[in-house]
Scaffold this active site. Structure first.
Site, PDB file in Angstrom:
ATOM      1  CG  HIS A 117      -1.876   1.157   1.255  1.00 53.22           C
ATOM      2  ND1 HIS A 117      -3.222   0.973   1.508  1.00 53.22           N
ATOM      3  CD2 HIS A 117      -1.720   2.489   1.057  1.00 53.22           C
ATOM      4  CE1 HIS A 117      -3.843   2.143   1.470  1.00 53.22           C
ATOM      5  NE2 HIS A 117      -2.950   3.086   1.200  1.00 53.22           N
TER       6      HIS A 117
ATOM      7  CG  HIS B   3      -0.728   7.119  -1.029  1.00 50.34           C
ATOM      8  ND1 HIS B   3      -1.948   7.279  -1.640  1.00 50.34           N
ATOM      9  CD2 HIS B   3      -0.983   6.419   0.109  1.00 50.34           C
ATOM     10  CE1 HIS B   3      -2.908   6.721  -0.897  1.00 50.34           C
ATOM     11  NE2 HIS B   3      -2.340   6.189   0.176  1.00 50.34           N
ATOM     12  CG  LEU B   4       4.918   5.427  -5.878  1.00 51.42           C
ATOM     13  CD1 LEU B   4       5.322   4.626  -7.110  1.00 51.42           C
ATOM     14  CD2 LEU B   4       6.157   5.766  -5.046  1.00 51.42           C
ATOM     15  NE  ARG B   5       0.704  11.948  -2.160  1.00 55.09           N
ATOM     16  CZ  ARG B   5      -0.305  11.523  -1.418  1.00 55.09           C
ATOM     17  NH1 ARG B   5      -1.296  10.818  -1.963  1.00 55.09           N
ATOM     18  NH2 ARG B   5      -0.332  11.765  -0.128  1.00 55.09           N
TER      19      ARG B   5
ATOM     20  CG  ASN C  71      -4.999   8.649  -3.213  1.00 47.85           C
ATOM     21  OD1 ASN C  71      -3.944   8.163  -3.604  1.00 47.85           O
ATOM     22  ND2 ASN C  71      -5.117   9.203  -2.012  1.00 47.85           N
TER      23      ASN C  71
ATOM     24  CE  LYS D  66      -7.827   2.091  -0.714  1.00 53.19           C
ATOM     25  NZ  LYS D  66      -6.742   2.995  -0.380  1.00 53.19           N
TER      26      LYS D  66
ATOM     27  CG  HIS E 145      -9.900   4.371   3.280  1.00 53.47           C
ATOM     28  ND1 HIS E 145      -8.703   5.032   3.422  1.00 53.47           N
ATOM     29  CD2 HIS E 145     -10.674   4.813   4.311  1.00 53.47           C
ATOM     30  CE1 HIS E 145      -8.757   5.848   4.466  1.00 53.47           C
ATOM     31  NE2 HIS E 145      -9.949   5.735   5.030  1.00 53.47           N
TER      32      HIS E 145
ATOM     33  CG  HIS F 263      -4.947   2.123   5.761  1.00 54.49           C
ATOM     34  ND1 HIS F 263      -6.289   2.086   6.014  1.00 54.49           N
ATOM     35  CD2 HIS F 263      -4.790   2.841   4.617  1.00 54.49           C
ATOM     36  CE1 HIS F 263      -6.911   2.771   5.068  1.00 54.49           C
ATOM     37  NE2 HIS F 263      -6.027   3.229   4.219  1.00 54.49           N
TER      38      HIS F 263
ATOM     39  CG  LEU G 299      -7.752  10.480   7.690  1.00 55.63           C
ATOM     40  CD1 LEU G 299      -8.550  11.235   6.643  1.00 55.63           C
ATOM     41  CD2 LEU G 299      -8.576  10.291   8.960  1.00 55.63           C
TER      42      LEU G 299
ATOM     43  CG  ASP H 169      -1.714   4.826   3.933  1.00 51.11           C
ATOM     44  OD1 ASP H 169      -1.741   5.227   2.759  1.00 51.11           O
ATOM     45  OD2 ASP H 169      -2.527   5.188   4.796  1.00 51.11           O
TER      46      ASP H 169
ATOM     47  CG  HIS I 244       0.114  15.193   2.155  1.00 50.01           C
ATOM     48  ND1 HIS I 244      -0.851  15.448   1.211  1.00 50.01           N
ATOM     49  CD2 HIS I 244      -0.267  14.041   2.767  1.00 50.01           C
ATOM     50  CE1 HIS I 244      -1.787  14.509   1.253  1.00 50.01           C
ATOM     51  NE2 HIS I 244      -1.458  13.627   2.186  1.00 50.01           N
TER      52      HIS I 244
END
Ligand code: DOR
Ligand code: ZN
Length: 345
Positions: free
Chosen positions: A14, A16-18, A42, A100, A137, A175, A220, A248, A252
């Site tokens: 899980h 996030h690579l953006r 996302n 997802k 999620h 998560h 979250l 996860d 940011h």
């Protein structure tokens, strides 16, 4: 005597690579230690169709650091308009590894998620038929449910009904943050898995709120009370094949975290393996780290473990950069709050 630990190369189930400069800036933090990762969809706009996923995979490959041998495992973002045939084609082509599910409004960039679960029934049935996992999620979004109860309520009101209505659907509870999540996963068969993050093994809600608000610990689902952290720790270190690592890791830039309305996400890609080794050693469970980080995940996804290994060595505390400077801005690395003695060679 130097203590070393050699394990099969880990994967992150899980991540996030953006995109854009953030992607370029943070990708090396994952490819340094991990063989594969499930890439969360996302983005803005989200990765909804097989065409979107192919284009995103190309952008990740284009950002790959020199010499890295890392495979991004792509996912689609489930919407009420997702076409079951597009999902089936993407799976058959080997383009995607999962879909997802974000309940609409549950977290960062989840506005296009699902509100009426009846509208995704056809996709879920197709996924059950072809054996494609659904990553969930697991938080309800109703304003009347306390944020600390949202995972437990989701299990009863949404997750269990979906699974009963769709026999054979393989589901990953992403998560998990509660003893309720651990207990539900344990009570089910091998078509249910659960990822656990690095940070939820380390922090509880006091870390976020006591002595001043700590935006870099806010994510979250939000960290819960200590008894829940202990349940997660017990699950992760048990060797039970249903539990595996999904960091996860969710970067940011600092101005968006250190803000009157700060974004949710902990960035743990850089130091996750050192953190986990410390946590597992403290729990007298170093021998279970490989199952959690390198073996249980591929088994759930029907993949072989990575063919190579990493070696961790214990010694003087290792330091990691406090921030990763990306072209998009600085990203603060998760601070576990204790010294890390295990370095990845
Ligand atoms: O803390 C989180 N950050 N939780 C999520 O579910 C999304 C993620 C993000 O994309 O920033
Ligand atoms: Zn996430």
């Amino acid at each position: 005597m130097t203590q070393t630990l050699t394990i099969t190369r880990p994967d992150d189930w899980h991540l996030h690579l953006r995109d854009g400069e953030m992607l370029t800036g943070i990708l090396p933090e994952t490819t340094r230690h991990f063989g594969r990762a499930i890439i969360m969809p996302n983005l803005v706009p989200p990765v909804v169709t097989s065409t979107d996923a192919a284009a995103y995979r190309d952008r990740i490959m284009a950002a790959m650091p020199e010499g890295a041998s890392f495979t991004p495992l792509m996912t689609l973002y489930l919407t009420e308009n997702t076409d079951p045939e597009d999902v089936a084609r993407a799976h058959a082509d080997g383009l995607i590894s999962a879909v997802k599910l974000y309940p609409a409004g549950a977290t960062t960039n989840s506005a296009s998620g699902v509100t009426n679960f009846d509208n995704v029934r056809g996709v879920l049935e197709k996924m059950a038929e072809i054996g494609l996992p659904l990553c969930v999620h697991g938080e309800v979004t109703s304003a009347d449910i306390d944020i600390f109860d949202r995972e437990a309520v989701f299990i009863d009101r949404v997750l269990d009904p979906i699974r009963r209505a769709t026999p054979g659907l393989r589901v990953v509870m992403e998560h998990i943050t509660t003893a309720d999540g651990v207990a539900y996963a344990r009570s089910q068969g091998d078509d249910l898995g659960a990822t656990i993050t690095t940070h939820h093994l380390i922090i509880n809600r006091n870390h976020i709120l006591v002595g001043g608000i700590k935006p870099h610990y806010y994510c979250l689902p939000v960290a819960k009370r200590e008894s829940h952290r202990l349940a997660l720790l017990e699950a992760a270190t048990s060797g039970d094949s249903r539990f595996f690592l999904g960091t996860d890791s969710a970067p940011h830039i600092d101005p968006l975290k250190e803000n009157a309305c700060g974004c949710a996400g902990c960035f743990t890609a850089t130091n996750t393996m050192s953190c986990l080794a410390e946590v597992f050693e403290t729990a007298s469970a170093l021998d279970k780290l490989e199952a959690f980080a390198s073996l249980n995940g591929p088994a759930f996804y029907g993949l072989n473990p990575n063919a190579d290994t990493i070696t961790l060595t214990k010694g003087d505390p290792v330091t990691y950069p406090e921030k990763i400077e990306t072209g998009a801005g600085p990203v603060t690395v998760f601070d576990p709050g204790f010294p890390l003695h295990w370095r990845v060679d």
